[in-house]
Design an enzyme around this catalytic site. Structure first.
Site, PDB file in Angstrom:
ATOM      1  N   ASN A   1       0.864  -1.179   0.000  1.00 48.41           N
ATOM      2  CA  ASN A   1       0.000   0.000   0.000  1.00 48.41           C
ATOM      3  C   ASN A   1       0.900   1.228   0.000  1.00 48.41           C
ATOM      4  O   ASN A   1       1.509   1.550   1.024  1.00 48.41           O
ATOM      5  CB  ASN A   1      -0.889  -0.029   1.262  1.00 48.41           C
ATOM      6  CG  ASN A   1      -1.723   1.227   1.416  1.00 48.41           C
ATOM      7  OD1 ASN A   1      -1.788   2.057   0.504  1.00 48.41           O
ATOM      8  ND2 ASN A   1      -2.374   1.364   2.560  1.00 48.41           N
ATOM      9  N   TRP A   2       0.979   1.881  -1.154  1.00 46.70           N
ATOM     10  CA  TRP A   2       1.873   3.045  -1.259  1.00 46.70           C
ATOM     11  C   TRP A   2       1.293   4.286  -0.585  1.00 46.70           C
ATOM     12  O   TRP A   2       1.977   5.281  -0.444  1.00 46.70           O
ATOM     13  CB  TRP A   2       2.194   3.329  -2.733  1.00 46.70           C
ATOM     14  CG  TRP A   2       3.187   2.382  -3.331  1.00 46.70           C
ATOM     15  CD1 TRP A   2       3.709   1.251  -2.765  1.00 46.70           C
ATOM     16  CD2 TRP A   2       3.813   2.492  -4.623  1.00 46.70           C
ATOM     17  NE1 TRP A   2       4.608   0.651  -3.624  1.00 46.70           N
ATOM     18  CE2 TRP A   2       4.694   1.391  -4.774  1.00 46.70           C
ATOM     19  CE3 TRP A   2       3.710   3.404  -5.672  1.00 46.70           C
ATOM     20  CZ2 TRP A   2       5.465   1.192  -5.931  1.00 46.70           C
ATOM     21  CZ3 TRP A   2       4.477   3.207  -6.828  1.00 46.70           C
ATOM     22  CH2 TRP A   2       5.345   2.107  -6.954  1.00 46.70           C
ATOM     23  N   LYS A   3       0.025   4.224  -0.197  1.00 49.97           N
ATOM     24  CA  LYS A   3      -0.628   5.384   0.443  1.00 49.97           C
ATOM     25  C   LYS A   3      -0.432   6.629  -0.435  1.00 49.97           C
ATOM     26  O   LYS A   3      -0.409   6.503  -1.655  1.00 49.97           O
ATOM     27  CB  LYS A   3      -0.112   5.561   1.873  1.00 49.97           C
ATOM     28  CG  LYS A   3      -0.207   4.251   2.674  1.00 49.97           C
ATOM     29  CD  LYS A   3       0.069   4.427   4.137  1.00 49.97           C
ATOM     30  CE  LYS A   3      -0.049   3.072   4.842  1.00 49.97           C
ATOM     31  NZ  LYS A   3       0.114   3.178   6.297  1.00 49.97           N
TER      32      LYS A   3
ATOM     33  N   HIS B   1      -9.407   1.196   5.239  1.00 51.48           N
ATOM     34  CA  HIS B   1      -8.121   1.363   5.923  1.00 51.48           C
ATOM     35  C   HIS B   1      -8.309   2.339   7.088  1.00 51.48           C
ATOM     36  O   HIS B   1      -9.098   3.279   6.997  1.00 51.48           O
ATOM     37  CB  HIS B   1      -7.079   1.899   4.933  1.00 51.48           C
ATOM     38  CG  HIS B   1      -5.685   1.841   5.475  1.00 51.48           C
ATOM     39  ND1 HIS B   1      -5.218   2.747   6.402  1.00 51.48           N
ATOM     40  CD2 HIS B   1      -4.666   0.975   5.253  1.00 51.48           C
ATOM     41  CE1 HIS B   1      -3.966   2.431   6.711  1.00 51.48           C
ATOM     42  NE2 HIS B   1      -3.610   1.362   6.035  1.00 51.48           N
TER      43      HIS B   1
ATOM     44  N   GLU C   1      -6.625   4.690   8.085  1.00 48.59           N
ATOM     45  CA  GLU C   1      -6.371   6.098   7.756  1.00 48.59           C
ATOM     46  C   GLU C   1      -7.579   6.726   7.076  1.00 48.59           C
ATOM     47  O   GLU C   1      -7.851   7.912   7.234  1.00 48.59           O
ATOM     48  CB  GLU C   1      -5.102   6.198   6.893  1.00 48.59           C
ATOM     49  CG  GLU C   1      -3.857   5.918   7.734  1.00 48.59           C
ATOM     50  CD  GLU C   1      -2.690   5.326   6.980  1.00 48.59           C
ATOM     51  OE1 GLU C   1      -2.676   5.350   5.738  1.00 48.59           O
ATOM     52  OE2 GLU C   1      -1.767   4.820   7.661  1.00 48.59           O
TER      53      GLU C   1
ATOM     54  N   GLU D   1      -5.008  -4.816  10.737  1.00 50.45           N
ATOM     55  CA  GLU D   1      -3.981  -3.790  10.906  1.00 50.45           C
ATOM     56  C   GLU D   1      -4.230  -3.041  12.211  1.00 50.45           C
ATOM     57  O   GLU D   1      -5.054  -2.117  12.245  1.00 50.45           O
ATOM     58  CB  GLU D   1      -4.016  -2.802   9.729  1.00 50.45           C
ATOM     59  CG  GLU D   1      -3.707  -3.421   8.390  1.00 50.45           C
ATOM     60  CD  GLU D   1      -3.139  -2.394   7.426  1.00 50.45           C
ATOM     61  OE1 GLU D   1      -2.088  -2.674   6.850  1.00 50.45           O
ATOM     62  OE2 GLU D   1      -3.730  -1.308   7.269  1.00 50.45           O
TER      63      GLU D   1
ATOM     64  N   GLY E   1       3.077   2.235  10.759  1.00 50.47           N
ATOM     65  CA  GLY E   1       4.070   3.285  10.585  1.00 50.47           C
ATOM     66  C   GLY E   1       4.827   3.645  11.858  1.00 50.47           C
ATOM     67  O   GLY E   1       5.487   4.676  11.917  1.00 50.47           O
TER      68      GLY E   1
ATOM     69  N   SER F   1       3.862  -2.199  10.265  1.00 46.39           N
ATOM     70  CA  SER F   1       5.309  -2.270  10.486  1.00 46.39           C
ATOM     71  C   SER F   1       5.924  -3.608  10.098  1.00 46.39           C
ATOM     72  O   SER F   1       6.866  -4.078  10.736  1.00 46.39           O
ATOM     73  CB  SER F   1       5.651  -1.918  11.947  1.00 46.39           C
ATOM     74  OG  SER F   1       5.277  -0.578  12.236  1.00 46.39           O
TER      75      SER F   1
ATOM     76  N   GLY G   1       3.010  -1.127   4.199  1.00 41.13           N
ATOM     77  CA  GLY G   1       3.055   0.287   3.849  1.00 41.13           C
ATOM     78  C   GLY G   1       4.462   0.709   3.472  1.00 41.13           C
ATOM     79  O   GLY G   1       4.934   0.478   2.355  1.00 41.13           O
ATOM     80  N   GLY G   2       5.175   1.297   4.430  1.00 39.32           N
ATOM     81  CA  GLY G   2       6.477   1.891   4.152  1.00 39.32           C
ATOM     82  C   GLY G   2       7.453   0.971   3.438  1.00 39.32           C
ATOM     83  O   GLY G   2       8.163   1.398   2.518  1.00 39.32           O
TER      84      GLY G   2
END
Ligand code: 13P
Length: 249
Positions: free
Chosen positions: A9-11, A93, A95, A163, A169, A209, A230-231
């Site tokens: 997920n590049w967000k 999600h 977010e 999640e 993150g 993470s 994510g990251g």
């Protein structure tokens, strides 16, 4: 056995230059032994889909509207994602639940729209740190599952991602026992709702993470069938070891 899936997920990260990372990933794993998915920002979806079309890595969106079309400025329908080459879409999600106030009911409508458009709905659930501290983790996630998931699904149209909000993150990861407890509950919930055969086949992802360094131990947890990353999905060099850990699991 559920399909194993490594999903990135590049967000809200990445402009044209980021396509080089996907190109590098495709070159590094031309025949992955698991499903690999990248969900870029909507602005890159069409180009990324074209770039990856010749290989096994698929693309997805990060949200969709619940309606098929209409006066919804700034929104994107599931059909539009599919038209841009997406095979999946992340929905609910944390977010989006936090930034846009998305409710379980809205996530359910979006999930139904995604499936109707031929997409895999990747529905996210997870507790906040305060909810975990209060001992409410399982009840919060049960409510998210019952409110967010459509009634009509198959293992080919639904993926569930756990999640924990406090792990996203932050570099903080739940203990393996904590992941196991939640995934065991989600599996039992899906079996009860959709029947044992269907419930057992649905892919369950852990997200929060995940890195190359912790992926193997997380994938060894029963009922973890992959990761939503994510990251560590932004760079091919970081995502590749996670894919390899899933292949080896
Ligand atoms: P991180 O892997 O950066 O913690 O993000 C997880 C996530 O939110 C994926 O959807």
């Amino acid at each position: 056995m559920p399909r194993k899936l490594a999903a990135g997920n590049w967000k809200m990260n990445g402009t044209t230059g980021a396509l080089a990372e996907a190109r590098a990933l495709a070159a590094a794993c031309p025949e992955p032994g698991v499903s690999v998915l990248i969900c870029p920002p909507a602005t890159l979806l069409s180009r990324l889909s074209d770039l990856l079309a010749a290989g096994p890595i698929t693309t997805g969106g990060q949200d969709c509207h619940g309606a098929t079309s209409g006066a919804h400025t700034g929104d994107i329908s599931a059909e539009m994602l599919a038209d841009a080459g997406a095979g999946s879409v992340i929905l609910g999600h944390s977010e989006r639940r936090a930034d846009h106030g998305e409710t379980n009911g809205e996530v359910r409508i979006k999930s139904e729209a995604a499936i109707a458009a031929g997409l895999v709905a990747i529905v996210c659930v997870g507790e906040t740190g305060a909810e975990r501290d209060a001992g409410d983790t399982l009840s919060v996630i049960e409510a998210q599952l019952s409110g967010s998931l459509p009634d009509t699904i198959t293992p080919a149209t639904l993926v569930v991602a756990y999640e924990p909000v406090w792990a996203i993150g932050t570099g903080r990861v739940p203990t393996l026992d904590q992941i196991d407890e939640v995934h065991t509950m989600i599996r039992a919930n899906l079996r009860a709702r959709y029947g044992a055969e269907t419930g057992d086949e649905i892919t369950l992802l852990y997200g929060g993470s995940v890195k190359g360094a912790n992926a193997s131990e997380i994938f060894a947890v029963a009922d973890v069938n992959g990761a939503l990353v994510g990251g560590a999905s932004l760079k091919a060099d970081d995502f590749l070891p996670i894919i390899q850990a899933l292949e080896a699991s």
